[in-house]
Design a protein around this motif. Structure first.
Motif: not given
Length: 305
Positions: A130, A200, A226
């Motif tokens: 990320r 991302r 996430v």
């Protein structure tokens, strides 16, 4: 690969898919399968498996009866839901992707043999690290239907408390949402490569669905690390540790959604840390290898029974 010729879905539905079921039965008589695995009540395939006299199992996709109880559904799907009870009661083994979906099957068929079997997340979501956007940003992705409850998210992100947080709506057509606040951005159709990039960069996935067997986007988000905000009627809530890797809230609670987003987007470090929590367990359970091993074990059990 056998392609099934078909005509009007509505006409087929009123005929209880008898022409389609007869075609499939003829095909199965030629193939002579050891086992038939059917997916979904949305078309004729579950009914065709019900007709089959050999060993078989059924995998639930959408829980149509539950969906119709919780949200608007097109008339075709409301009629289609009426096939579920008899189908569930006739199948010797049923798989669902979540405990939520399992419970919906048991409401209609209390004696059903229901097993949990999860579909893997795409491999592309496992190898990406990320990189949250500079400013707080959330993502909501899915088809723009009432059951996905986009209206709740729009209400929440239209409040003054969330005016500093952007909400990207993947799947919502811009021409259908021309009067939104500047922080809410409908993106229309999004391809898989773009979805990877959106995940991302997002700080949080928001999925306020009114009912969902196990949405892929939540699995993909957790595989990538996430944090997610989901509802109690979201099948993928088993991948959310409430307050640690996301928030599980009651459907249609605007204020709770606002509070959840504010907590996760407090700063980028909070978002990253929450996303990392329990990520390895999620990745393991959503891996291709686990999916293959579980279904092969179930096939073996049925064939040897």
């Amino acid at each position: 690969m056998h392609v099934l010729p078909t005509g009007s879905k509505t006409l087929s539905q009123y005929l209880h898919y008898l022409p389609d079921r007869m075609r499939i039965a003829r095909c199965l008589r030629k193939i002579k399968p050891d086992l038939v695995h059917a997916w979904g009540t949305e078309s004729c395939y579950g009914l065709s498996a019900k007709d089959f006299k050999g060993k078989k199992l059924f995998s639930l996709q959408g829980a149509l009866t539950a969906y119709a109880q919780r949200s608007y559904m097109p008339p075709f799907m409301i009629r289609q839901a009426k096939f579920e009870k008899s189908l569930f009661r006739a199948m010797p083994v049923i798989t669902t992707e979540s405990e939520w979906a399992r419970d919906r099957v048991l409401e209609l068929a209390p004696k059903a043999d229901v097993r949990l079997w999860e579909y893997a997340a795409e491999e592309r979501f496992f190898g990406i690290e990320r990189s949250p956007a500079e400013r707080p940003r959330c993502l909501l992705a899915g088809t723009d239907t009432p059951i996905k409850n986009l209206g709740l998210a729009i209400k929440a992100f239209s409040t003054p408390e969330l005016s500093h947080v952007s909400l990207y709506l993947a799947g919502a057509r811009p021409e259908m949402y021309s009067h939104l606040p500047e922080n809410i951005k409908p993106l229309g159709f999004v391809d898989r490569e773009t979805m990877v990039e959106l995940l991302r960069e997002t700080w949080c996935l928001v999925h306020p669905s009114l009912a969902d067997s196990c949405p892929n986007i939540v699995k993909e988000a957790r595989a990538m690390g996430v944090p997610c905000v989901v509802t109690t009627d979201c099948g993928a809530k088993q991948y959310i540790a409430d307050g640690k890797s996301g928030v599980i809230l009651e459907p249609n609670n605007v204020q709770k959604l606002v509070e959840a987003v504010l907590m996760i987007t407090k700063d980028a470090r909070t978002s990253i840390d929450m996303g990392q929590y329990d990520r390895e367990r999620c990745r393991k359970e959503l891996s291709r290898g686990v999916m293959h091993r579980k279904i092969m074990a179930l096939y073996k059990e049925i064939l040897e029974s």
